[in-house]
Design a protein around this motif. Sequence first.
Motif, PDB file in Angstrom:
ATOM      1  N   UNK A 125       0.871  -1.170   0.000  1.00 48.91           N
ATOM      2  CA  UNK A 125       0.000   0.000   0.000  1.00 48.91           C
ATOM      3  C   UNK A 125       0.908   1.220   0.000  1.00 48.91           C
ATOM      4  N   UNK A 126       1.070   1.843  -1.165  1.00 49.49           N
ATOM      5  CA  UNK A 126       1.994   2.959  -1.289  1.00 49.49           C
ATOM      6  C   UNK A 126       1.570   4.168  -0.461  1.00 49.49           C
ATOM      7  N   UNK A 127       0.288   4.300  -0.181  1.00 49.72           N
ATOM      8  CA  UNK A 127      -0.169   5.434   0.630  1.00 49.72           C
ATOM      9  C   UNK A 127       0.336   5.351   2.072  1.00 49.72           C
ATOM     10  N   UNK A 128       0.676   4.171   2.522  1.00 46.90           N
ATOM     11  CA  UNK A 128       1.272   4.030   3.862  1.00 46.90           C
ATOM     12  C   UNK A 128       2.764   3.729   3.781  1.00 46.90           C
ATOM     13  N   UNK A 129       3.193   3.030   2.716  1.00 47.71           N
ATOM     14  CA  UNK A 129       4.606   2.658   2.598  1.00 47.71           C
ATOM     15  C   UNK A 129       5.500   3.864   2.323  1.00 47.71           C
ATOM     16  N   UNK A 130       5.051   4.805   1.511  1.00 46.34           N
ATOM     17  CA  UNK A 130       5.879   5.975   1.199  1.00 46.34           C
ATOM     18  C   UNK A 130       6.100   6.836   2.442  1.00 46.34           C
ATOM     19  N   UNK A 131       5.052   7.235   3.173  1.00 47.89           N
ATOM     20  CA  UNK A 131       5.297   8.021   4.385  1.00 47.89           C
ATOM     21  C   UNK A 131       6.174   7.268   5.401  1.00 47.89           C
ATOM     22  N   UNK A 132       5.959   5.962   5.527  1.00 46.84           N
ATOM     23  CA  UNK A 132       6.770   5.176   6.460  1.00 46.84           C
ATOM     24  C   UNK A 132       8.241   5.198   6.048  1.00 46.84           C
ATOM     25  N   UNK A 133       8.502   5.094   4.751  1.00 48.88           N
ATOM     26  CA  UNK A 133       9.881   5.131   4.257  1.00 48.88           C
ATOM     27  C   UNK A 133      10.503   6.500   4.492  1.00 48.88           C
ATOM     28  N   UNK A 134       9.758   7.566   4.250  1.00 52.55           N
ATOM     29  CA  UNK A 134      10.271   8.921   4.465  1.00 52.55           C
ATOM     30  C   UNK A 134      10.630   9.121   5.934  1.00 52.55           C
TER      31      UNK A 134
END
Length: 122
Positions: free
Chosen positions: A18-27
Amino acid sequence: MTIFQFWKKNKKAVVAIDLDTAIPAAIIKVGGLIDQPEEFTVEAKKSAAMLGEEALALFPRYFFGTELQKPESLAGKYEGLGDWLHIQQDAIFEIIYLSEENKELDWRVLHYANGQDSCNIW
């Protein structure tokens, strides 16, 4: 919600992200390592590999301010106006720079100026 599936090396295993949660988590994870340059780069490279090419188009929504919470590892640090935003931007650009797909990017699209030479891509 943006869902992205990619195949690992064996081409049989499918992992849904889920990129909507994975991107913020990665940042947040990469940004939390800003004081540790080697770990910052290693984690950014891992994040780039995990997120894949579809994530690149979604990063601009995080360039100019988000509701991402500063990680505990930076508690009491970088409290100045714009400090956390700058760290988020550094994390985003490190992830993009270390992604395999960056060779195909038009870096002029990512060019922005905020008065600091370190943020000027071209």
